[in-house]
Scaffold this active site. Structure first.
Site, PDB file in Angstrom:
ATOM      1  CD  GLU A 100      38.473  37.140  36.345  1.00  0.00           C
ATOM      2  OE1 GLU A 100      39.699  36.950  36.454  1.00  0.00           O
ATOM      3  OE2 GLU A 100      37.665  36.938  37.278  1.00  0.00           O
ATOM      4  CE  LYS A 148      42.607  38.083  38.860  1.00  0.00           C
ATOM      5  NZ  LYS A 148      41.693  36.913  38.736  1.00  0.00           N
ATOM      6  CB  CYS A 155      38.510  38.715  39.746  1.00  0.00           C
ATOM      7  SG  CYS A 155      37.581  37.375  40.554  1.00  0.00           S
TER       8      CYS A 155
END
Length: 276
Positions: A40, A114, A155
């Site tokens: 990321e 995300k 994440c």
């Protein structure tokens, strides 16, 4: 599949980060890898919003994306960019935290923004409000590759199993979880969450992380891992930046799912909950 993981300590200069990734694309190809995975925020990791605003671009003008696409085509290597921070991509002015899957011709095969944003206050005093800068994605994304269907996450997403249920219901057999995990949350939850994601669906998990102390002052956990469908950790890169290789036996997926057919046994949960 021979996977190369690049555990980075990304800085604030996108051009420098791009050069580091290109070097690893060449190295990965030379060592027989089929695909390179990055973390990321591979293109720029900077909590100073004013400075980052000067360095970030939209997708069409992003130097990291363009440079890595050229390198992938030149070397004939697939590359998963864990994510890039992009501005001027959303109507609500917030930035996008976006993954890219690039094939060995340099073409973009998939994009994923995300979905779950890191808005937390940690016991250490660290406070993060990702939603104040980034907007959430709205699409669950899978992509077909020569090695099977890959499912995308980034994440903080890994704490939300409904996302992975959707990915595996859509046929994903390899789950991607690039990250820039904090040290306290990494020490407590990184391995257990990722192993759970692999075990519950009989999938491989590839999670490439940022590591060490960054130019903006933050410290990230590292421990990039490859986990097999039985939950065994095949690779753990610890707390050192660099590249490592992992051999992924795709036949293992069918073997594990045959022993524990968790996906086949899934039920649709009732919307109503009985409270006694």
């Amino acid at each position: 599949m021979r996977a190369a993981l690049f555990q980075m300590t990304s800085g604030v200069d996108p051009a420098a980060n791009a050069a580091a990734i290109v070097e690893m694309v060449k190295r990965a190809k030379g060592e027989g890898a089929d695909i390179l995975f990055t973390p990321e925020m591979a293109g720029c990791l900077d909590s100073n919003r004013k400075r980052a605003t000067q360095n970030l671009r939209n997708e069409a003008d992003d130097v990291v994306l363009a440079t890595v696409r050229d390198a992938a085509a030149r070397e004939g290597l697939w590359v998963h960019i864990g994510s890039l921070p992009l501005k001027d991509e959303r109507a609500d002015w917030r930035w996008a935290n976006r993954s890219f899957l690039i094939d060995d011709s340099g073409d973009i095969r998939a994009r994923y923004d995300k979905i779950h944003l890191f808005d937390v206050d940690l016991a250490t005093g660290e406070s993060w409000r990702e939603s104040s800068v980034y907007g959430p994605g709205e699409q669950v994304v899978v992509a077909d590759t020569p090695w099977g269907r890959m499912g995308f996450s980034i994440c903080y997403d890994m704490r939300f199993p409904d996302l992975y249920r959707a990915l595996t219901n859509a046929g994903a057999t390899i789950l991607l979880a690039p990250a820039a995990f904090t040290v306290p949350t990494g020490q407590a939850h990184w391995h257990v969450l990722l192993r759970a994601r692999a075990i519950e669906a009989g999938c491989y998990v590839i999670a490439t992380g940022q590591v060490g102390r960054h130019e903006d002052g933050r410290v990230t956990y590292g421990h990039s891992v490859v986990i097999d469908p039985w939950g065994e950790v095949l690779l753990d890169m610890g707390e050192t930046a660099g590249m490592a290789l992992a051999e992924i036996d795709l036949s293992r997926i069918g073997d594990v799912r045959g022993r524990v057919p968790a996906i086949a046994n899934r039920r649709v949960m009732p919307k109503d909950v009985t409270v006694s």
